[in-house]
Design an enzyme around this catalytic site. Structure first.
Site, mmCIF file in Angstrom:
data_model
loop_
_atom_site.group_PDB
_atom_site.id
_atom_site.type_symbol
_atom_site.label_atom_id
_atom_site.label_comp_id
_atom_site.label_asym_id
_atom_site.label_seq_id
_atom_site.Cartn_x
_atom_site.Cartn_y
_atom_site.Cartn_z
ATOM 1 N N LYS A 40 9.343 -22.220 -6.907
ATOM 2 C CA LYS A 40 9.751 -22.478 -5.307
ATOM 3 C C LYS A 40 10.696 -24.177 -5.971
ATOM 4 O O LYS A 40 10.408 -24.893 -7.057
ATOM 5 C CB LYS A 40 8.222 -23.109 -4.630
ATOM 6 C CG LYS A 40 8.147 -22.051 -4.325
ATOM 7 C CD LYS A 40 6.723 -22.843 -3.196
ATOM 8 C CE LYS A 40 6.017 -21.269 -2.733
ATOM 9 N NZ LYS A 40 4.680 -21.559 -1.602
ATOM 10 N N TYR A 70 9.190 -14.350 3.697
ATOM 11 C CA TYR A 70 8.692 -14.539 4.240
ATOM 12 C C TYR A 70 8.193 -13.728 5.917
ATOM 13 O O TYR A 70 7.835 -14.234 6.637
ATOM 14 C CB TYR A 70 8.340 -16.130 4.472
ATOM 15 C CG TYR A 70 8.180 -16.402 3.720
ATOM 16 C CD1 TYR A 70 6.498 -16.148 2.766
ATOM 17 C CD2 TYR A 70 8.651 -17.667 2.502
ATOM 18 C CE1 TYR A 70 6.340 -17.424 0.981
ATOM 19 C CE2 TYR A 70 8.629 -18.356 1.442
ATOM 20 C CZ TYR A 70 7.030 -18.104 0.748
ATOM 21 O OH TYR A 70 6.628 -18.892 -0.298
ATOM 22 N N PHE A 103 3.302 -22.597 10.761
ATOM 23 C CA PHE A 103 4.196 -23.695 9.957
ATOM 24 C C PHE A 103 5.300 -23.032 9.334
ATOM 25 O O PHE A 103 5.929 -23.114 8.071
ATOM 26 C CB PHE A 103 3.293 -23.865 8.751
ATOM 27 C CG PHE A 103 2.441 -22.634 8.337
ATOM 28 C CD1 PHE A 103 3.284 -22.184 6.581
ATOM 29 C CD2 PHE A 103 1.165 -21.634 8.589
ATOM 30 C CE1 PHE A 103 2.779 -20.623 6.735
ATOM 31 C CE2 PHE A 103 0.596 -20.176 8.220
ATOM 32 C CZ PHE A 103 1.659 -19.851 6.966
ATOM 33 N N ARG A 125 -2.854 -13.876 -10.451
ATOM 34 C CA ARG A 125 -2.210 -14.771 -9.145
ATOM 35 C C ARG A 125 -3.682 -15.244 -9.166
ATOM 36 O O ARG A 125 -3.587 -17.024 -8.787
ATOM 37 C CB ARG A 125 -3.001 -13.900 -7.905
ATOM 38 C CG ARG A 125 -1.915 -13.413 -6.959
ATOM 39 C CD ARG A 125 -1.063 -14.428 -6.160
ATOM 40 N NE ARG A 125 -2.502 -15.107 -5.467
ATOM 41 C CZ ARG A 125 -1.390 -15.790 -3.551
ATOM 42 N NH1 ARG A 125 -0.654 -15.587 -3.607
ATOM 43 N NH2 ARG A 125 -2.438 -16.233 -2.972
ATOM 44 N N THR A 167 -4.098 -21.436 -2.850
ATOM 45 C CA THR A 167 -2.670 -21.381 -1.938
ATOM 46 C C THR A 167 -2.626 -23.156 -1.993
ATOM 47 O O THR A 167 -2.026 -23.927 -1.999
ATOM 48 C CB THR A 167 -2.301 -20.795 -0.215
ATOM 49 O OG1 THR A 167 -2.552 -19.648 -0.467
ATOM 50 C CG2 THR A 167 -1.354 -21.776 0.145
ATOM 51 N N ARG A 195 -1.120 -24.670 -9.834
ATOM 52 C CA ARG A 195 -1.275 -25.936 -8.513
ATOM 53 C C ARG A 195 -2.097 -26.623 -8.594
ATOM 54 O O ARG A 195 -1.915 -27.867 -7.993
ATOM 55 C CB ARG A 195 -1.639 -24.060 -7.068
ATOM 56 C CG ARG A 195 -0.467 -23.584 -6.172
ATOM 57 C CD ARG A 195 -0.584 -22.583 -5.826
ATOM 58 N NE ARG A 195 0.196 -21.923 -5.335
ATOM 59 C CZ ARG A 195 -0.127 -20.647 -4.265
ATOM 60 N NH1 ARG A 195 -0.938 -20.026 -4.042
ATOM 61 N NH2 ARG A 195 1.205 -19.838 -3.758
ATOM 62 N N ASN A 213 3.438 -26.102 -3.519
ATOM 63 C CA ASN A 213 2.747 -25.626 -4.201
ATOM 64 C C ASN A 213 3.252 -25.210 -5.517
ATOM 65 O O ASN A 213 2.811 -23.706 -6.010
ATOM 66 C CB ASN A 213 1.710 -24.545 -4.138
ATOM 67 C CG ASN A 213 2.058 -23.963 -2.698
ATOM 68 O OD1 ASN A 213 3.816 -23.764 -2.885
ATOM 69 N ND2 ASN A 213 1.071 -23.019 -1.594
ATOM 70 N N HIS A 249 5.230 -19.140 -6.154
ATOM 71 C CA HIS A 249 4.762 -18.109 -5.353
ATOM 72 C C HIS A 249 4.345 -16.921 -6.011
ATOM 73 O O HIS A 249 5.718 -16.900 -6.909
ATOM 74 C CB HIS A 249 6.186 -17.862 -4.245
ATOM 75 C CG HIS A 249 6.199 -16.170 -3.701
ATOM 76 N ND1 HIS A 249 5.386 -16.673 -2.328
ATOM 77 C CD2 HIS A 249 6.632 -15.281 -4.065
ATOM 78 C CE1 HIS A 249 5.223 -14.945 -2.291
ATOM 79 N NE2 HIS A 249 5.472 -14.166 -3.026
ATOM 80 N N GLU A 257 8.580 -7.243 -2.458
ATOM 81 C CA GLU A 257 9.287 -8.555 -3.193
ATOM 82 C C GLU A 257 10.300 -8.211 -4.179
ATOM 83 O O GLU A 257 11.210 -8.710 -4.126
ATOM 84 C CB GLU A 257 8.501 -9.695 -2.976
ATOM 85 C CG GLU A 257 7.263 -10.321 -1.513
ATOM 86 C CD GLU A 257 6.871 -11.125 -2.293
ATOM 87 O OE1 GLU A 257 6.269 -11.388 -3.118
ATOM 88 O OE2 GLU A 257 5.565 -11.100 -0.518
HETATM 89 P P1 ADP Z 1 0.485 -17.613 -0.864
HETATM 90 O O1 ADP Z 1 1.745 -19.157 -1.361
HETATM 91 O O2 ADP Z 1 -0.993 -18.139 -1.629
HETATM 92 O O3 ADP Z 1 -0.066 -16.173 -1.286
HETATM 93 P P2 ADP Z 1 0.386 -17.678 1.638
HETATM 94 O O4 ADP Z 1 1.827 -16.558 1.520
HETATM 95 O O5 ADP Z 1 -0.497 -17.976 3.350
HETATM 96 O O6 ADP Z 1 0.063 -18.594 0.645
HETATM 97 O O7 ADP Z 1 2.025 -18.755 2.315
HETATM 98 C C1 ADP Z 1 2.884 -19.129 1.696
HETATM 99 C C2 ADP Z 1 3.601 -20.357 1.727
HETATM 100 O O8 ADP Z 1 3.438 -21.186 2.592
HETATM 101 C C3 ADP Z 1 2.215 -21.134 0.912
HETATM 102 O O9 ADP Z 1 2.434 -20.827 0.034
HETATM 103 C C4 ADP Z 1 2.117 -22.443 1.603
HETATM 104 O O10 ADP Z 1 3.716 -23.241 0.796
HETATM 105 C C5 ADP Z 1 2.727 -22.077 2.721
HETATM 106 N N1 ADP Z 1 2.006 -22.335 3.602
HETATM 107 C C6 ADP Z 1 0.408 -21.024 3.833
HETATM 108 N N2 ADP Z 1 -0.088 -21.881 4.871
HETATM 109 C C7 ADP Z 1 -0.090 -23.318 5.134
HETATM 110 C C8 ADP Z 1 0.131 -24.251 6.121
HETATM 111 N N3 ADP Z 1 -1.064 -23.777 7.293
HETATM 112 N N4 ADP Z 1 0.401 -25.595 6.729
HETATM 113 C C9 ADP Z 1 1.860 -24.989 5.526
HETATM 114 N N5 ADP Z 1 2.404 -24.665 4.810
HETATM 115 C C10 ADP Z 1 1.385 -23.245 4.482
HETATM 116 MG MG MG Z 2 1.656 -15.189 0.702
#
Ligand code: ADP
Ligand code: MG
Length: 159
Positions: A10, A50, A58, A86, A92, A103, A123, A126, A137
């Site tokens: 990212k 997304y 968010f 993963r 996350t 992370r 973080n 992705h 994706e």
């Molecule tokens: P991951 O990236 O671990 O698969 P998600 O798919 O749930 O997680 O979310 C995508 C991205 O959105 C996360 O990596 C993070 O950057 C952001 N994110 C997720 N949940 C939150 C939250 N509650 N507040 C702020 N940002 C969030």
């Molecule tokens: Mg995800």
């Protein structure tokens, strides 16, 4: 068992100058990079990537984060690649992510802080969450002509 998964370093990971360190973690695990490019996405593309999160509170912050600079998009291939990637990436929330994960080692942001500020969790990376997301994706980010078949030295020793 042989899978392809999608990873994006990212904008925070790119701007921190740790692209090489991140990629080397996947290489050291014996996973194979079969596609890679730097891309600066726009809002429309972010919504496609997304698509399951656009209604989340968010999302605005997440969109702002993912379009703020270029990302390094990567397709990784290997045995159980989706789950293994993963595991290497970690959960996350960097606050919870164990040391040894990307992370956990390179970030420390929390849900609490991100939500209070109305920003995305920073973080670093992705990674596709499951088989269905990985297929979607990889296809969204890469054309067939942008992915490559070749043999690594690991294939001689692992497979
Ligand atoms: P991951 O990236 O671990 O698969 P998600 O798919 O749930 O997680 O979310 C995508 C991205 O959105 C996360 O990596 C993070 O950057 C952001 N994110 C997720 N949940 C939150 C939250 N509650 N507040 C702020 N940002 C969030
Ligand atoms: Mg995800």
């Amino acid at each position: 068992m042989m899978e392809r998964t999608f990873v994006a370093i990212k904008p925070d990971g790119v701007q921190r100058g740790i692209i090489g360190e991140i990629i080397s973690r996947f290489e050291k695990a014996g996973l194979k990079i079969v596609g890679m490019k730097m891309v600066w996405v726009d809002k429309g593309f972010a919504k496609k990537h997304y698509k399951d999160l656009v209604d989340k509170p968010f999302y605005k912050g997440l969109e702002q984060f993912i379009i703020e600079g270029p990302v390094v998009a990567i397709v990784i291939e290997g045995l159980h690649a989706i789950e293994i990637v993963r595991k290497i990436v970690g959960p996350t929330e960097p606050k919870q992510a164990q040391p040894g994960t990307i992370r956990g080692d390179y970030a420390h942001h929390s849900y609490e802080y991100a939500d209070k500020k109305g920003i995305a969790i920073k973080n670093i990376i992705h990674a596709s969450g499951n088989k269905k997301d990985a297929e979607y994706e990889v296809k969204l980010w890469f054309g067939l002509d942008e992915m490559h078949d070749y043999k690594t030295v690991h294939e001689k020793h692992v497979f």
